[in-house]
Motif scaffolding. Structure first.
Motif, PDB file in Angstrom:
ATOM      1  N   LEU A 117     -62.157 -10.924  33.488  1.00 44.72           N
ATOM      2  CA  LEU A 117     -61.110 -10.028  33.018  1.00 44.72           C
ATOM      3  C   LEU A 117     -60.664  -9.091  34.135  1.00 44.72           C
ATOM      4  N   VAL A 118     -61.615  -8.657  34.952  1.00 51.22           N
ATOM      5  CA  VAL A 118     -61.265  -7.817  36.099  1.00 51.22           C
ATOM      6  C   VAL A 118     -60.428  -8.617  37.077  1.00 51.22           C
ATOM      7  N   TRP A 119     -60.822  -9.910  37.321  1.00 51.40           N
ATOM      8  CA  TRP A 119     -60.014 -10.764  38.196  1.00 51.40           C
ATOM      9  C   TRP A 119     -58.549 -10.740  37.746  1.00 51.40           C
ATOM     10  N   THR A 121     -71.047  -4.647  52.675  1.00 50.88           N
ATOM     11  CA  THR A 121     -72.469  -4.980  52.834  1.00 50.88           C
ATOM     12  C   THR A 121     -73.351  -3.997  52.072  1.00 50.88           C
ATOM     13  N   LYS A 122     -73.055  -2.726  52.218  1.00 51.01           N
ATOM     14  CA  LYS A 122     -73.860  -1.700  51.548  1.00 51.01           C
ATOM     15  C   LYS A 122     -73.794  -1.852  50.037  1.00 51.01           C
ATOM     16  N   ASN A 123     -72.601  -2.133  49.521  1.00 55.13           N
ATOM     17  CA  ASN A 123     -72.445  -2.293  48.080  1.00 55.13           C
ATOM     18  C   ASN A 123     -73.126  -3.556  47.567  1.00 55.13           C
ATOM     19  N   GLU A 160     -53.880  -1.876  43.128  1.00 51.48           N
ATOM     20  CA  GLU A 160     -55.329  -2.047  43.168  1.00 51.48           C
ATOM     21  C   GLU A 160     -55.832  -2.342  44.574  1.00 51.48           C
ATOM     22  N   ASN A 161     -54.921  -2.575  45.501  1.00 55.72           N
ATOM     23  CA  ASN A 161     -55.305  -2.999  46.840  1.00 55.72           C
ATOM     24  C   ASN A 161     -55.810  -1.814  47.662  1.00 55.72           C
ATOM     25  N   SER A 162     -56.778  -2.077  48.520  1.00 52.79           N
ATOM     26  CA  SER A 162     -57.292  -1.051  49.424  1.00 52.79           C
ATOM     27  C   SER A 162     -58.059  -1.730  50.541  1.00 52.79           C
ATOM     28  N   THR A 182     -63.273  -0.162  43.041  1.00 53.71           N
ATOM     29  CA  THR A 182     -64.343  -0.573  42.130  1.00 53.71           C
ATOM     30  C   THR A 182     -64.040  -1.931  41.517  1.00 53.71           C
ATOM     31  N   ALA A 183     -62.777  -2.143  41.136  1.00 57.77           N
ATOM     32  CA  ALA A 183     -62.389  -3.431  40.553  1.00 57.77           C
ATOM     33  C   ALA A 183     -62.546  -4.559  41.568  1.00 57.77           C
ATOM     34  N   LEU A 184     -62.223  -4.289  42.828  1.00 57.89           N
ATOM     35  CA  LEU A 184     -62.386  -5.304  43.870  1.00 57.89           C
ATOM     36  C   LEU A 184     -63.850  -5.696  44.018  1.00 57.89           C
TER      37      LEU A 184
END
Length: 663
Positions: free
Chosen positions: A102-104, A175-177, A165-167, A19-21
């Motif tokens: 901030l998420v970055w 694309t869908k998101n 946080e990596n995935s 989600t953060a990515l």
């Protein structure tokens, strides 16, 4: 004010993991859209702007870096200050700048920025730096150099991802998101070209989305009031997977943005669209463009003006969805007919079925329709009680006597009609019982070709093992055989004779009735009725039912019948008449047995036999189950037809449902 990253992260619930990515990418794209719009203006930004996302992966498919570039206005001196300044408090509620960065800082340890912007009339400069918001001076290794127009825009590289946080991220998922998150921009025509590249695979998000968005029709409607002018309404079908909360809605747009969303899924029951897609009604026009506020989150217009446009859009959506709504109306019409057929008393609110169905919201389910009809019935009865109370004191005024009499007559008619509707409902319940009774004449086990035992039919008509009286009217269905049986003051169902005072006799007549109310004759002995059931489908009749009922009579002669508390019910002597009824299936084997019995005379319709035993002062009738239930249905139907008061369509539906099957 600089970013206090550690403090902000402590006090805010920021997304993490995948989600953060995604939110990191969303933030960069949102900034890019704003920059492109500022460079090209609201008229051309969606056609001239380009945003590119490049994702590079490691061998294990985790992320190496994410790059986001645009051809927007760039980070000139003003925007550079804004980039470093935290204005989150003003915009975070709307998903604006600040929160994304901030998420970055939470996900990426290395954030590099390079931007080219215009200086003066024809010059271009480039600024580059590493962004470290946790530092007081967040621009690290800042460098400036001349540039050219072709490089105008901003590029952001997010790398050195926190291992926690990596995935992995596939093109399909990204694309869908992106389609979902920026759906309002795309659907309102306010999205620059958006390209995605993961490894060697490249994709134009706008082109991808266009295959999943179908603009079916477009209306231009002129609103003369308030100088609103032309409103353009587009009817769009979208794949549900990418529309989410924006699907099945009316979207009021301005300058390429969705300003207001109006949910219509429930109103038009859009979850049941035949094509399996979501419907979107996109509304735009110069009036809306001119009155959108700076943030395009509201209109600087009167509520009445926006309401007028919304009403026009709602009517246009309803017209476009006409076929879908007509299908719903067909289902609702069937529901109304079934409800009125089941509960005729509800018909007082339905003079015309089609007209009533037209007043229902398409979203109303069977339960909703039922609640509405019962609510209307409750209100009707409440008003009727109030009207009766008003007239309770009478009226002695000569000048208004005729008016008073008219009101009384009107109320009497209403009460009478209500009573008829309730009687109609009672006949429907009887019809259902008859249907259940008829079902017992078929095989209970098709593989073994067996019928139900006579006990099942007995239980339906009258509960076994009980002694009852006329006040137990609701405890049985004796009307299936003869309504007059309900008026006997005392009767026993499958009880030994000893239970009603005949000592030493353990035999159990299926049903036996004593002392009929309303038929008492002074100086005479009242008839006793005995009913014997035989198993449906019984071919051979293992016992002789005529002999069986005559045996009961012989055991009762000269005895006193007593009630549960010892009270005398009836004295039975040689003068006591008996009426004996045998109910069975008239199979060929059964017919052969009866033609040799005292009840050997066939009835005119061929569905029974009858006879008389002078020795026992007993008339004997043999009836087939089919005749008993057919005659009960005929009586019930005749009674119902005389009640009237129902809409013709309801009467037709009931006529078909309660039709007497041909034997």
């Amino acid at each position: 004010m600089k970013f206090d990253v550690r403090g902000r992260i402590r006090n805010m619930r920021l997304p993490d993991g995948r989600t953060a990515l995604f939110y990191s990418i969303y933030e960069a794209i949102s900034n890019a859209i704003h920059a492109i719009e500022e460079r090209f203006g609201v008229t051309d930004f969606s056609t001239r702007g380009v945003i590119t996302i490049v994702v590079e992966q490691n061998d294990d498919k985790t992320l190496r870096y994410i790059g986001i570039s645009d051809n927007g206005i760039g980070l000139n001196s003003t925007h550079l200050i804004g980039f470093e300044t935290c204005d989150t408090l003003q915009k975070e509620a709307k998903g604006g700048r600040g929160v994304g960065r901030l998420v970055w800082s939470k996900v990426f340890r290395d954030i590099k920025v390079k931007s080219t912007y215009e200086t003066g009339m024809s010059g271009y400069d480039q600024v580059s730096f590493t962004f470290k918001p946790e530092l007081d001076d967040s621009f690290v290794d800042i460098a400036r150099a001349p540039s050219r127009e072709g490089e105008m825009g901003t590029q952001i590289i997010l790398s050195s991802i926190d291992p926690n946080e990596n995935s992995a991220m596939s093109t399909t998922i990204l694309t869908k998101n992106l389609c979902h998150h920026f759906f309002p921009y795309f659907i309102a025509g306010g999205m620059p070209r958006l390209n995605v590249q993961i490894g060697r695979r490249k994709l134009d998000i706008g082109s991808y989305l266009s295959t999943r968005v179908v603009r079916v029709a477009q209306d231009t409607i002129s609103i003369d009031k308030e100088n609103i002018g032309d409103i353009v309404i587009s009817h769009v079908y979208v794949d549900k997977s990418i529309s989410h909360e924006f699907g099945n809605s009316i979207l009021l747009t301005a300058q390429g943005r969705v300003v207001k969303t109006i949910e219509i899924e429930k109103k038009f029951s859009l979850r049941t669209l035949a094509n399996g897609k979501a419907y979107v009604c996109v509304v735009g026009g110069r009036f809306l463009d001119d009155r959108a506020d700076q943030e395009r989150t509201a209109f600087k217009a009167l509520d009445s003006e926006v309401g007028m446009i919304t009403d026009v859009a709602m009517n246009a959506a309803e017209a476009f969805l006409g076929a879908h709504i007509a299908g719903i109306r067909t289902v609702q019409r069937k529901s109304v007919l079934e409800l009125l057929s089941e509960h005729p008393q509800l018909a007082l609110s339905v003079k015309d079925v089609e007209q009533f169905v037209g007043t229902l919201s398409p979203s109303m389910s069977d339960e909703d329709i039922g609640k509405t009809l019962f609510t209307l019935l409750y209100r009707h009865e409440k008003r009727l009680r109030a009207d009766i109370r008003l007239l309770d004191g009478g009226n002695s005024d000569e000048d208004t006597r005729d008016e008073f009499r008219s009101k009384v007559d009107s109320l009497v008619q209403k009460v009478s009609d209500d009573a008829k509707r309730r009687l109609a409902e009672y006949t429907i319940k009887r019809h259902q019982i008859i249907q259940l009774a008829r079902s017992m004449l078929r095989y209970s086990d098709g593989s073994d070709r067996k019928y139900v035992w006579e006990k099942a039919v007995h239980e339906l008509i009258c509960p076994m093992g009980k002694m009852l009286s006329a006040h137990n009217y609701d405890d049985h269905n004796l009307w299936l055989i003869d309504d007059l049986l309900s008026y006997y003051s005392f009767f026993a169902s499958d009880k030994p004779m000893t239970s009603f005072g005949v000592d030493g006799q353990r035999q159990e007549p299926d049903l036996i009735f004593f002392n009929p109310y309303g038929f008492r004759r002074e100086g005479t002995t009242d008839p006793v009725v005995i009913i014997e059931f035989k198993r449906p489908g019984d071919e051979t009749l293992t016992s002789d039912p005529v002999d069986q009922v005559l045996d009961y009579i012989e055991r009762l002669r000269g005895r006193t019948v007593r009630g549960p508390e010892g009270e005398v019910i009836s004295d039975i002597d040689d003068r006591t008449p008996f009426e004996c009824i045998v109910i069975c299936d008239l199979t060929e084997g059964a017919k052969k047995k009866f033609v040799r019995s005292l009840a050997q005379t066939r009835t005119p319709d061929g569905q029974g036999f009858y006879g008389y035993s002078s020795e026992h002062n007993a008339s004997i009738r043999v009836l087939s189950y089919s005749k008993v239930f057919r005659d009960a249905e005929a009586r019930n139907r005749s009674f119902f037809d005389r009640l009237g008061l129902l809409p013709e369509e309801v009467r037709e539906a009931l006529s078909e449902a309660t039709s007497v099957a041909a034997e």
